[in-house]
Design a protein around this motif. Structure first.
Motif, mmCIF file in Angstrom:
data_model
loop_
_atom_site.group_PDB
_atom_site.id
_atom_site.type_symbol
_atom_site.label_atom_id
_atom_site.label_comp_id
_atom_site.label_asym_id
_atom_site.label_seq_id
_atom_site.Cartn_x
_atom_site.Cartn_y
_atom_site.Cartn_z
ATOM 1 N N ASN A 58 0.882 -1.659 0.018
ATOM 2 C CA ASN A 58 -0.077 0.107 -0.011
ATOM 3 C C ASN A 58 0.995 1.360 -0.036
ATOM 4 O O ASN A 58 1.839 1.516 1.034
ATOM 5 C CB ASN A 58 -1.412 -0.061 1.427
ATOM 6 N N PRO A 59 1.196 1.998 -0.893
ATOM 7 C CA PRO A 59 1.741 3.915 -0.897
ATOM 8 C C PRO A 59 1.260 4.197 -0.205
ATOM 9 O O PRO A 59 2.104 4.753 0.739
ATOM 10 C CB PRO A 59 1.427 3.802 -2.346
ATOM 11 N N LEU A 60 0.263 5.018 0.209
ATOM 12 C CA LEU A 60 -0.076 5.333 0.921
ATOM 13 C C LEU A 60 1.033 4.286 2.830
ATOM 14 O O LEU A 60 0.460 5.623 3.518
ATOM 15 C CB LEU A 60 -1.650 5.496 1.708
ATOM 16 N N ARG A 61 0.922 3.628 3.173
ATOM 17 C CA ARG A 61 0.978 2.772 4.417
ATOM 18 C C ARG A 61 1.706 3.301 4.169
ATOM 19 O O ARG A 61 3.110 3.349 5.226
ATOM 20 C CB ARG A 61 0.456 1.713 4.515
ATOM 21 N N ALA A 62 3.247 2.954 3.195
ATOM 22 C CA ALA A 62 4.300 3.043 2.657
ATOM 23 C C ALA A 62 5.285 4.516 3.363
ATOM 24 O O ALA A 62 5.641 4.795 3.999
ATOM 25 C CB ALA A 62 5.635 2.630 1.719
ATOM 26 N N ALA A 63 4.606 5.540 2.959
ATOM 27 C CA ALA A 63 4.300 6.971 2.681
ATOM 28 C C ALA A 63 4.354 7.465 4.841
ATOM 29 O O ALA A 63 4.694 7.996 4.946
ATOM 30 C CB ALA A 63 3.557 7.958 2.333
ATOM 31 N N MET A 64 3.721 6.729 5.200
ATOM 32 C CA MET A 64 3.217 6.981 6.676
ATOM 33 C C MET A 64 4.147 6.171 7.456
ATOM 34 O O MET A 64 4.260 6.975 8.425
ATOM 35 C CB MET A 64 2.156 6.762 6.720
ATOM 36 N N ILE A 65 4.611 5.344 6.853
ATOM 37 C CA ILE A 65 5.881 4.424 7.792
ATOM 38 C C ILE A 65 7.167 5.539 8.202
ATOM 39 O O ILE A 65 7.988 5.986 9.199
ATOM 40 C CB ILE A 65 5.947 3.428 7.297
ATOM 41 N N VAL A 66 7.628 6.040 6.324
ATOM 42 C CA VAL A 66 8.553 7.153 6.148
ATOM 43 C C VAL A 66 8.473 8.343 7.155
ATOM 44 O O VAL A 66 9.401 8.923 7.882
ATOM 45 C CB VAL A 66 8.431 7.360 4.821
ATOM 46 N N TYR A 67 6.835 8.321 7.275
ATOM 47 C CA TYR A 67 6.710 10.455 8.139
ATOM 48 C C TYR A 67 6.843 9.590 9.702
ATOM 49 O O TYR A 67 7.838 10.456 10.386
ATOM 50 C CB TYR A 67 5.193 9.999 7.922
ATOM 51 N N ILE A 68 6.930 8.860 9.785
ATOM 52 C CA ILE A 68 6.828 8.028 11.642
ATOM 53 C C ILE A 68 8.560 7.726 11.939
ATOM 54 O O ILE A 68 8.492 8.752 12.705
ATOM 55 C CB ILE A 68 6.460 7.150 11.894
#
Length: 144
Positions: A130-140
């Motif tokens: 999931n691209p959004l999930r990957a982006a949120m992991i990076v954000y965290i």
């Protein structure tokens, strides 16, 4: 649903202790747990808290304790891992890149970082279906 890793991250965010975030660890968290952490990092203010509204839904409700009027106010329900309208403002503001990997069915998200004390540049990245999930992991990873 008590995940010791998630509980530790939440406690560290609440107490201001530095988290030793790890992409592999964050990838094991549920969407709800990631949404909760994103909400905590994004709304890093006192009197703002995360509430779970509906069982078995990954979204979180962000609420504020407005002491002036002595009332709890909902700031909205957010599902950063699955709803582009919730995730894109963070992705765009923080400059998180997302690309489809050619070797598998995953997406990779990344962000460029600079360590100021020695001008060392590096990337933080995460992979997920999931691209959004990957982006949120990076954000965290970057801001947690």
């Amino acid at each position: 649903m008590s995940n010791k890793l998630f509980d530790m991250y939440v406690n560290n965010l609440e107490t201001g202790k530095k988290n030793d975030w790890n992409s592999a660890d964050l990838e094991t968290l549920s969407d709800y747990e990631l949404n909760h952490l994103v909400g905590m990092v994004f709304y890093n203010k006192k009197d703002i808290f995360i509430v779970r509204e509906i069982p078995n839904k990954p979204g979180v409700i962000v609420a504020k304790d407005d002491k002036k009027i002595n009332e709890i106010l909902s700031l909205g329900m957010f599902d950063y891992c699955n709803k582009p309208e919730d995730a894109y403002p963070i992705i765009l503001e923080k400059g998180i890149g997302i690309r489809k990997m050619v070797t598998n069915d995953k997406w990779e998200a990344n962000i460029a970082c600079l360590r100021e004390e020695d001008n060392y540049s590096y990337d933080i990245y995460a992979k997920d279906k999931n691209p959004l999930r990957a982006a949120m992991i990076v954000y965290i990873l970057k801001h947690g």
